[in-house]
Design a protein around this motif. Structure first.
Motif, short mmCIF file in Angstrom:
data_model
loop_
_atom_site.label_atom_id
_atom_site.label_comp_id
_atom_site.label_asym_id
_atom_site.label_seq_id
_atom_site.Cartn_x
_atom_site.Cartn_y
_atom_site.Cartn_z
N ARG A 174 0.81 -1.23 0.00
CA ARG A 174 0.00 0.00 0.00
C ARG A 174 0.84 1.27 0.00
O ARG A 174 0.33 2.34 -0.32
N THR A 175 2.14 1.18 0.40
CA THR A 175 2.95 2.40 0.42
C THR A 175 3.44 2.73 -0.99
O THR A 175 3.46 1.87 -1.87
N LEU A 176 3.79 3.99 -1.18
CA LEU A 176 4.29 4.42 -2.50
C LEU A 176 5.80 4.33 -2.46
O LEU A 176 6.46 5.12 -1.79
N ASN A 177 6.34 3.35 -3.16
CA ASN A 177 7.80 3.20 -3.13
C ASN A 177 8.26 2.45 -4.37
O ASN A 177 7.49 1.73 -5.00
N ALA A 178 9.50 2.68 -4.72
CA ALA A 178 10.12 1.95 -5.82
C ALA A 178 11.60 1.85 -5.49
O ALA A 178 12.15 2.73 -4.82
N TYR A 179 12.23 0.79 -5.91
CA TYR A 179 13.68 0.68 -5.72
C TYR A 179 14.27 -0.24 -6.77
O TYR A 179 13.54 -0.95 -7.47
N THR A 180 15.58 -0.17 -6.87
CA THR A 180 16.26 -1.05 -7.81
C THR A 180 17.39 -1.75 -7.08
O THR A 180 17.92 -1.23 -6.10
N PHE A 181 17.75 -2.93 -7.53
CA PHE A 181 18.87 -3.63 -6.91
C PHE A 181 19.44 -4.63 -7.89
O PHE A 181 18.86 -4.89 -8.95
N GLY A 182 20.57 -5.18 -7.51
CA GLY A 182 21.21 -6.21 -8.34
C GLY A 182 22.66 -5.88 -8.57
O GLY A 182 23.03 -4.72 -8.72
N MET A 183 23.49 -6.91 -8.52
CA MET A 183 24.92 -6.69 -8.76
C MET A 183 25.32 -7.20 -10.14
O MET A 183 26.31 -6.78 -10.69
N ASP A 184 24.55 -8.16 -10.67
CA ASP A 184 24.82 -8.59 -12.04
C ASP A 184 23.54 -8.36 -12.87
O ASP A 184 22.50 -8.03 -12.33
N SER A 185 23.66 -8.52 -14.16
CA SER A 185 22.51 -8.22 -15.03
C SER A 185 21.63 -9.44 -15.18
O SER A 185 22.13 -10.56 -15.15
N PRO A 186 20.34 -9.32 -15.42
CA PRO A 186 19.61 -8.05 -15.43
C PRO A 186 19.31 -7.57 -14.01
O PRO A 186 19.01 -8.37 -13.13
N LYS A 187 19.41 -6.24 -13.82
CA LYS A 187 19.04 -5.65 -12.53
C LYS A 187 17.51 -5.69 -12.41
O LYS A 187 16.81 -5.86 -13.42
N ALA A 188 17.04 -5.54 -11.19
CA ALA A 188 15.59 -5.57 -10.97
C ALA A 188 15.11 -4.20 -10.52
O ALA A 188 15.80 -3.52 -9.76
N ILE A 189 13.96 -3.81 -11.02
CA ILE A 189 13.29 -2.59 -10.53
C ILE A 189 11.98 -3.06 -9.90
O ILE A 189 11.23 -3.83 -10.51
N VAL A 190 11.74 -2.62 -8.68
CA VAL A 190 10.52 -3.03 -7.97
C VAL A 190 9.62 -1.82 -7.79
O VAL A 190 10.06 -0.78 -7.27
#
Ligand code: ZN
Length: 274
Positions: A102-118
């Motif tokens: 329910r909260t408004l948030n986004a983040y990205t992570f990952g050290m190798d490809s493909p990185k993830a965007i949540v």
């Protein structure tokens, strides 16, 4: 009057030899402890990197199970928004997930490809197309500028065990860099959506949180953002934060939107679409 006897001949035979030996010993100990510190630091950073690599892999795996991955089939409306942002920013392929929250948030992570965007699912209810593109572009900016892996590396370096004062200083510096990264990513987001007004309204909605659905909620968020600037306490609190105050992000975007560099880059990245 006989000449005065000015002599140090009474010096004990070994005094100077002992002095040299002492100095050598001290220098030896300094060299040895410095080498040990450097070696231990390198080992510490390597262990941190390995741990991060493993934990991001595990996080990616859990997202695949608990979140919805965006594909042209699963979320047809969002796929072109992501694709367009990726073309504009010329970013490597990323996996985008929608995580129910329910909260408004986004983040990205990952050290190798493909990185993830949540993206948290509430974003899709509150943000319009361009605002979503700003948020996706912001995360893509982090990927493009290498913030995802630098964050692990620099964070590991700043986390090297040391005295309390040194640890606090390194932590402050790390967060200072984190906040600079946010300004860069905001610029990427604005270039990805191509609309400064929408970039700013997305930031205001992020501040409003779940209240962003109503006009009154948005007005309250704007009032909070405007109050941020004057409060000394929020300026001090910002030193410890990984994200700058929203008012500063809005002001930096406004300034950047007026610059000739922005106009040049915006028309350049728009050309990437044709
Ligand atoms: Zn960010």
């Amino acid at each position: 009057m006989s000449p005065r006897l000015n002599t140090t001949a009474y010096r004990y035979d070994n005094e100077q030899l002992i002095l040299w030996l002492t100095v050598l010993l001290v220098l030896g100990v300094i060299a040895l402890t410095a080498t040990a510190t450097v070696c231990l630091s390198v080992v510490f950073i390597l262990v941190m990197l390995l741990y991060s690599y493993w934990s991001t892999k595990a996080h990616h795996q859990s997202l695949i199970q608990n979140a919805q991955q965006v594909t042209p089939q699963s979320v047809p409306g969002l796929s072109p928004v992501i694709q367009e942002a990726a073309y504009r920013l010329q970013v490597e392929p990323v996996n985008v997930f929608i995580f129910p929250n329910r909260t408004l948030n986004a983040y990205t992570f990952g050290m190798d490809s493909p990185k993830a965007i949540v993206l948290y699912s509430s974003l899709l209810q509150v943000m319009d197309r361009d605002e979503l593109q700003f948020i996706i572009g912001h995360e893509m900016g982090h990927v493009k500028l290498g913030h995802t892996w630098l964050n692990t590396l620099v964070g590991g370096m700043a986390g090297i065990p040391s005295s309390y004062a040194a640890a606090a200083l390194m932590e402050l510096a790390f967060r200072w860099w984190n906040r600079a990264c946010e300004f860069s990513a905001d610029r990427a987001g604005m270039l990805a959506c191509g609309n400064p007004h929408k970039a700013i309204s997305a930031l205001i909605k992020l501040e409003a949180g779940p209240e962003a659905k109503s006009q009154e909620g948005l007005m309250r968020a704007i009032a909070r953002i405007e109050a941020e600037d004057d409060a000394l306490s929020s300026n001090i609190a910002e030193l410890l934060a990984t994200h700058p105050m929203i008012i500063k992000r809005v002001e930096k975007l406004r300034q950047y939107a007026k610059s000739t560099e922005y106009s040049r880059l915006q028309s350049g990245v728009n050309q990437n679409l044709v």
